[in-house]
Scaffold this active site. Structure first.
Site, PDB file in Angstrom:
ATOM      1  N   ARG A  18       0.815  -1.214   0.000  1.00  0.00           N
ATOM      2  CA  ARG A  18       0.000   0.000   0.000  1.00  0.00           C
ATOM      3  C   ARG A  18       0.854   1.272   0.000  1.00  0.00           C
ATOM      4  O   ARG A  18       0.464   2.287   0.585  1.00  0.00           O
ATOM      5  CB  ARG A  18      -0.956   0.036   1.216  1.00  0.00           C
ATOM      6  N   ARG A  22      -2.908   6.786   1.364  1.00  0.00           N
ATOM      7  CA  ARG A  22      -3.322   7.961   2.135  1.00  0.00           C
ATOM      8  C   ARG A  22      -2.310   8.543   3.106  1.00  0.00           C
ATOM      9  O   ARG A  22      -2.505   9.646   3.602  1.00  0.00           O
ATOM     10  CB  ARG A  22      -4.617   7.645   2.895  1.00  0.00           C
ATOM     11  N   ARG A  31      -6.441  12.821  -4.398  1.00  0.00           N
ATOM     12  CA  ARG A  31      -7.696  12.185  -3.990  1.00  0.00           C
ATOM     13  C   ARG A  31      -8.780  13.232  -3.681  1.00  0.00           C
ATOM     14  O   ARG A  31      -9.960  13.007  -3.932  1.00  0.00           O
ATOM     15  CB  ARG A  31      -7.395  11.326  -2.759  1.00  0.00           C
ATOM     16  N   ASP A  68      -6.814  -2.144  -7.433  1.00  0.00           N
ATOM     17  CA  ASP A  68      -7.391  -2.805  -6.256  1.00  0.00           C
ATOM     18  C   ASP A  68      -7.754  -4.233  -6.611  1.00  0.00           C
ATOM     19  O   ASP A  68      -8.046  -4.530  -7.779  1.00  0.00           O
ATOM     20  CB  ASP A  68      -8.636  -2.058  -5.775  1.00  0.00           C
ATOM     21  N   TYR A 142     -14.904 -11.491  -0.632  1.00  0.00           N
ATOM     22  CA  TYR A 142     -15.550 -10.180  -0.756  1.00  0.00           C
ATOM     23  C   TYR A 142     -16.837 -10.271  -1.573  1.00  0.00           C
ATOM     24  O   TYR A 142     -17.817  -9.569  -1.295  1.00  0.00           O
ATOM     25  CB  TYR A 142     -14.594  -9.160  -1.385  1.00  0.00           C
TER      26      TYR A 142
HETATM   27  O1  CP3 Z   1      -0.130  -1.538  -2.497  1.00  0.00           O
HETATM   28  C1  CP3 Z   1      -0.415  -0.565  -3.244  1.00  0.00           C
HETATM   29  O2  CP3 Z   1      -0.032   0.596  -3.035  1.00  0.00           O
HETATM   30  C2  CP3 Z   1      -1.158  -0.864  -4.516  1.00  0.00           C
HETATM   31  C3  CP3 Z   1      -2.549  -0.625  -4.527  1.00  0.00           C
HETATM   32  C4  CP3 Z   1      -3.496  -1.520  -3.730  1.00  0.00           C
HETATM   33  C5  CP3 Z   1      -4.747  -1.043  -3.248  1.00  0.00           C
HETATM   34  N1  CP3 Z   1      -5.425  -2.079  -2.726  1.00  0.00           N
HETATM   35  C6  CP3 Z   1      -5.235   0.340  -3.345  1.00  0.00           C
HETATM   36  C7  CP3 Z   1      -6.284   0.792  -2.403  1.00  0.00           C
HETATM   37  C8  CP3 Z   1      -3.434  -2.877  -3.429  1.00  0.00           C
HETATM   38  C9  CP3 Z   1      -2.319  -3.872  -3.695  1.00  0.00           C
HETATM   39  C10 CP3 Z   1      -4.668  -3.220  -2.799  1.00  0.00           C
HETATM   40  C11 CP3 Z   1      -4.999  -4.586  -2.384  1.00  0.00           C
HETATM   41  C12 CP3 Z   1      -6.221  -4.816  -1.618  1.00  0.00           C
HETATM   42  N2  CP3 Z   1      -7.437  -4.180  -1.710  1.00  0.00           N
HETATM   43  C13 CP3 Z   1      -6.347  -5.865  -0.689  1.00  0.00           C
HETATM   44  C14 CP3 Z   1      -5.285  -6.888  -0.376  1.00  0.00           C
HETATM   45  C15 CP3 Z   1      -4.262  -6.377   0.570  1.00  0.00           C
HETATM   46  C16 CP3 Z   1      -4.752  -6.152   1.998  1.00  0.00           C
HETATM   47  O3  CP3 Z   1      -4.761  -4.989   2.387  1.00  0.00           O
HETATM   48  O4  CP3 Z   1      -5.081  -7.137   2.643  1.00  0.00           O
HETATM   49  C17 CP3 Z   1      -7.657  -5.812  -0.182  1.00  0.00           C
HETATM   50  C18 CP3 Z   1      -8.235  -6.752   0.853  1.00  0.00           C
HETATM   51  C19 CP3 Z   1      -8.340  -4.750  -0.843  1.00  0.00           C
HETATM   52  C20 CP3 Z   1      -9.766  -4.350  -0.699  1.00  0.00           C
HETATM   53  C21 CP3 Z   1      -9.898  -2.935  -0.246  1.00  0.00           C
HETATM   54  N3  CP3 Z   1      -9.627  -1.832  -1.033  1.00  0.00           N
HETATM   55  C22 CP3 Z   1     -10.348  -2.475   1.013  1.00  0.00           C
HETATM   56  C23 CP3 Z   1     -10.732  -3.379   2.166  1.00  0.00           C
HETATM   57  C24 CP3 Z   1     -10.334  -1.083   0.958  1.00  0.00           C
HETATM   58  C25 CP3 Z   1     -10.810  -0.121   2.022  1.00  0.00           C
HETATM   59  C26 CP3 Z   1      -9.938  -0.139   3.220  1.00  0.00           C
HETATM   60  C27 CP3 Z   1      -8.764   0.785   3.059  1.00  0.00           C
HETATM   61  O5  CP3 Z   1      -7.632   0.337   3.261  1.00  0.00           O
HETATM   62  O6  CP3 Z   1      -8.990   1.950   2.767  1.00  0.00           O
HETATM   63  C28 CP3 Z   1      -9.841  -0.692  -0.309  1.00  0.00           C
HETATM   64  C29 CP3 Z   1      -9.615   0.689  -0.808  1.00  0.00           C
HETATM   65  C30 CP3 Z   1      -8.225   0.979  -1.274  1.00  0.00           C
HETATM   66  N4  CP3 Z   1      -7.505   0.212  -2.168  1.00  0.00           N
HETATM   67  C31 CP3 Z   1      -7.434   2.090  -0.926  1.00  0.00           C
HETATM   68  C32 CP3 Z   1      -6.220   1.983  -1.643  1.00  0.00           C
HETATM   69  C33 CP3 Z   1      -5.039   2.946  -1.647  1.00  0.00           C
HETATM   70  C34 CP3 Z   1      -7.845   3.221  -0.007  1.00  0.00           C
HETATM   71  C35 CP3 Z   1      -7.998   4.392  -0.902  1.00  0.00           C
HETATM   72  C36 CP3 Z   1      -8.490   5.637  -0.254  1.00  0.00           C
HETATM   73  O7  CP3 Z   1      -9.401   5.608   0.594  1.00  0.00           O
HETATM   74  O8  CP3 Z   1      -7.969   6.677  -0.693  1.00  0.00           O
END
Ligand code: CP3
Length: 334
Positions: A18, A22, A31, A68, A142
């Site tokens: 990640r 943020r 964003r 994502d 999911y």
């Molecule tokens: O690693 C990186 O920088 C690459 C981008 C990336 C995102 N999501 C962007 C994202 C990667 C590799 C993921 C994987 C992901 N997404 C997983 C597997 C890894 C883990 O964390 O277990 C999962 C389960 C998700 C599903 C997901 N996407 C959730 C549960 C959420 C909301 C919770 C959260 O962390 O905000 C997201 C949104 C998301 N995906 C964000 C980002 C940067 C948050 C974006 C924001 O609110 O600006």
């Protein structure tokens, strides 16, 4: 890439799960202009910029595509929006499974694939580009649950109560993941990572079929086609199943979550399988002595083994940027 190929490169290469997100002011600024996450993920200009932000700031050894894991079900036609977390319709019967369409996926992921091309063109040769997908089991979690959950009870219930339906879903996602990651590798990704964030909720009786077997199919099929591509698997919270995962999926590297003792993992994975991980994201928030001692312990445990330094799970939003700089310095000076 050398570490993933089994070479004990030292100091170890480093990136952060990640890393585009943020905790970065430049990400928050972008964003604020484009609040819809799906738009960010599917606009190549924006996704390219966000992927490169942490590379510019910290000089990590790898960029990870800004996308994502839920983009894949979205591309198959399963609706998706982001509120606090992802929100999807609950998949509960064969009829909703039948609406998923592999044929239209290729076209719908095109903006993501274009992002891979643009990022690869803008990175220098020393920085690897990691593409990724959710592993089929985690994506199925999911889809069945309709969003996040503490324990994915409905997905596990379906795996037990409607085993044929759940297996069909995992199998369809396996096929789709092979196609999606093939596109990413063709577009220039050097390695791909399979995020199995919820692997650890399964009992061992189901772990073999839904986690190991689906990941093995993906890895072997990609490697047959792209002999130089590397695959990282992340079976989060797999516990005692971690060594079997590393031995049986053909992954080049196994990602250790925060709960794994790196010194123990090193003894239990087959020779040549690299390890990645696993600093506690909260140690990175804490900084100072805690960050220093946790980082040193991991480096000491991994010296001499093919290794990629990373966190044990994603970096959290309130992580101070200075602490990330301190971590990079420590690893570079290992
Ligand atoms: O690693 C990186 O920088 C690459 C981008 C990336 C995102 N999501 C962007 C994202 C990667 C590799 C993921 C994987 C992901 N997404 C997983 C597997 C890894 C883990 O964390 O277990 C999962 C389960 C998700 C599903 C997901 N996407 C959730 C549960 C959420 C909301 C919770 C959260 O962390 O905000 C997201 C949104 C998301 N995906 C964000 C980002 C940067 C948050 C974006 C924001 O609110 O600006």
């Amino acid at each position: 890439m050398r570490a993933l190929a089994g070479e004990p490169v030292w100091p170890p290469p480093l990136w952060v799960m990640r890393q585009a997100g943020r905790y970065l002011p430049e990400y928050r600024a972008l964003r604020a202009e484009v609040p819809d996450l799906l738009t960010l993920f599917t606009t190549p200009d924006l996704a390219t910029e966000i992927t490169l932000q942490p590379i510019r700031r910290f000089g990590f050894d790898a960029a990870i595509l800004f996308s994502d894991i839920l983009i894949l079900p979205w591309a198959l036609g399963h609706p998706l929006r982001f509120a606090e977390g992802p929100v999807l319709p609950k998949l509960s019967d064969p009829a909703s499974l039948a609406t998923l369409d592999l044929n239209r996926m290729r076209e719908r992921v095109e903006p993501v694939i274009e992002t891979v091309r643009r990022v690869r063109a803008r990175l220098d040769a020393k920085t690897a580009l990691i593409g990724f997908a959710g592993a089929p089991f985690t994506v199925a979690c999911y889809m069945v649950e309709g969003g996040g959950s503490a324990d994915f009870a409905s997905a596990r219930l379906m795996a037990h109560a409607k085993p044929a339906l759940f297996s069909k879903l995992v199998s369809l996602l396996t096929q789709a993941t092979i196609a999606f990651l093939t596109q990413q590798l063709e577009a220039g990704a050097d390695a791909v990572m399979l995020f199995d964030s919820w692997a650890g909720v399964l009992p061992p009786s189901l772990f073999g079929a839904h986690v190991i077997e689906s990941s093995r199919r993906i890895t072997e099929s990609l490697k047959a086609r792209f002999p130089h591509a590397r695959v990282i698997g992340f079976p989060r919270l797999a516990g005692l199943m971690f060594p079997a995962y590393a031995a049986k999926t053909s992954v080049d590297a196994a990602g250790m979550d925060t709960s794994v003792d790196p010194a123990v993992a090193r003894r239990l994975v087959p020779e040549g399988v690299a390890l990645q991980g696993n600093l506690d994201p909260q140690a990175l928030v804490a900084g100072g002595m805690a960050l220093e001692s946790e980082t040193r312990a991991i480096l000491t445990a991994m010296r001499g083994h093919p290794f990629v330094f990373n966190l044990g799970h994603g970096i959290v939003p309130h992580t101070p940027v200075d602490h990330v700089c301190a971590l990079v310095q420590m690893v570079r000076n290992a």
